[in-house]
Design a protein around this motif. Structure first.
Motif, PDB file in Angstrom:
ATOM      1  N   ASP A  53       6.061  11.556   3.245  1.00 43.86           N
ATOM      2  CA  ASP A  53       7.040  11.391   2.193  1.00 43.86           C
ATOM      3  C   ASP A  53       8.258  10.149   2.754  1.00 43.86           C
ATOM      4  O   ASP A  53       9.681  10.710   3.134  1.00 43.86           O
ATOM      5  N   PRO A  54       7.469   9.047   1.871  1.00 42.78           N
ATOM      6  CA  PRO A  54       9.398   7.576   1.623  1.00 42.78           C
ATOM      7  C   PRO A  54      10.554   8.597   1.237  1.00 42.78           C
ATOM      8  O   PRO A  54      11.773   8.135   1.352  1.00 42.78           O
TER       9      PRO A  54
ATOM     10  N   SER B 158       1.437  15.877   0.127  1.00 45.88           N
ATOM     11  CA  SER B 158       0.527  17.149  -0.256  1.00 45.88           C
ATOM     12  C   SER B 158      -0.703  17.487  -0.754  1.00 45.88           C
ATOM     13  O   SER B 158      -1.612  17.805   0.083  1.00 45.88           O
ATOM     14  N   GLU B 159      -1.565  15.960  -1.081  1.00 42.78           N
ATOM     15  CA  GLU B 159      -2.438  15.461  -0.920  1.00 42.78           C
ATOM     16  C   GLU B 159      -3.203  14.563   0.862  1.00 42.78           C
ATOM     17  O   GLU B 159      -4.563  14.349  -0.295  1.00 42.78           O
ATOM     18  N   GLU B 160      -2.347  14.925   1.259  1.00 40.85           N
ATOM     19  CA  GLU B 160      -2.669  13.933   1.951  1.00 40.85           C
ATOM     20  C   GLU B 160      -3.494  12.679   2.543  1.00 40.85           C
ATOM     21  O   GLU B 160      -4.018  12.215   2.923  1.00 40.85           O
TER      22      GLU B 160
ATOM     23  N   PHE C 286       5.671  10.736  -4.143  1.00 39.55           N
ATOM     24  CA  PHE C 286       5.374  10.460  -3.328  1.00 39.55           C
ATOM     25  C   PHE C 286       4.766  12.169  -2.087  1.00 39.55           C
ATOM     26  O   PHE C 286       4.689  12.312  -1.465  1.00 39.55           O
ATOM     27  N   SER C 287       5.766  13.351  -3.040  1.00 41.96           N
ATOM     28  CA  SER C 287       5.152  14.635  -2.459  1.00 41.96           C
ATOM     29  C   SER C 287       3.737  14.675  -3.083  1.00 41.96           C
ATOM     30  O   SER C 287       3.437  15.196  -2.019  1.00 41.96           O
TER      31      SER C 287
ATOM     32  N   LYS D 135       0.853  -1.196   0.038  1.00 40.25           N
ATOM     33  CA  LYS D 135       0.253  -0.274  -0.178  1.00 40.25           C
ATOM     34  C   LYS D 135       0.761   1.133  -0.018  1.00 40.25           C
ATOM     35  O   LYS D 135       2.409   1.274   0.624  1.00 40.25           O
ATOM     36  N   ALA D 136       0.676   2.593  -0.637  1.00 39.43           N
ATOM     37  CA  ALA D 136       1.517   3.441  -1.507  1.00 39.43           C
ATOM     38  C   ALA D 136       1.804   4.358   0.739  1.00 39.43           C
ATOM     39  O   ALA D 136       2.792   4.261   0.763  1.00 39.43           O
ATOM     40  N   GLU D 137       0.881   3.601   2.118  1.00 36.70           N
ATOM     41  CA  GLU D 137       1.330   4.515   2.686  1.00 36.70           C
ATOM     42  C   GLU D 137       2.388   3.516   3.762  1.00 36.70           C
ATOM     43  O   GLU D 137       2.572   3.996   4.271  1.00 36.70           O
TER      44      GLU D 137
END
Length: 149
Positions: free
Chosen positions: A120-121, A113-115, A108-109, A73-75
């Motif tokens: 940001d890794p 920024s879009e929460e 990732f930034s 997952k992205a997070e």
């Protein structure tokens, strides 16, 4: 000492809450659907910003290669995951690693920024140094011509 838990009541409550969600298991070896969705959102956002189709295709290709390797997952993606991806092939040039790093940093930034993600890794990842190339030296004939002139 330990509190008593009404297992049946807890199961019923859990079942009621989970009935409102569609849950699908992600198999090992698959790209996580969350990461695929985030990549598509990113590409759509960049398209609206007016990036060229060539740039968008490059972003999509690079992010798809990253997703195929990381499969999370992205997070849940960490700085270590990004570093591992960037350093996996020791035969590529620093300029290629810089391009890959740039795409990942942009992605990732944007997610941060879009929460979509909390952190940001790629913030601690520095761009690689330029490759140092020795200047081309003059040949014997060129030196002789220079001396004679």
């Amino acid at each position: 000492m330990y509190p008593t838990i009404d297992v049946e009541n807890t199961k019923n409550k859990l079942s009621t809450v989970l009935s409102e969600y569609y849950i699908q298991r992600v198999e090992l070896g698959e790209v996580h659907p969350d990461l695929e969705d985030k990549i598509q959102l990113f590409i759509s956002a960049k398209k609206l910003e007016g990036l060229s189709p060539f740039t968008l295709d490059n972003y999509l290709m690079e992010l798809s290669m990253f997703a195929d390797i990381v499969k999370r997952k992205a997070e849940d993606i960490t700085t270590a995951d990004v570093r591992m991806y960037l350093s996996q092939d020791g035969n590529i040039r620093m300029s290629t690693i810089r391009k890959k790093s740039s795409v990942l940093k942009s992605f990732f930034s944007w997610l941060a920024s879009e929460e979509y993600i909390k952190r940001d890794p790629t913030t601690n990842i520095k761009a690689p140094k330029d490759e140092y190339r020795l200047p081309k030296s003059l040949s014997i004939e060129e030196l002789e011509l220079l001396r004679e002139s």
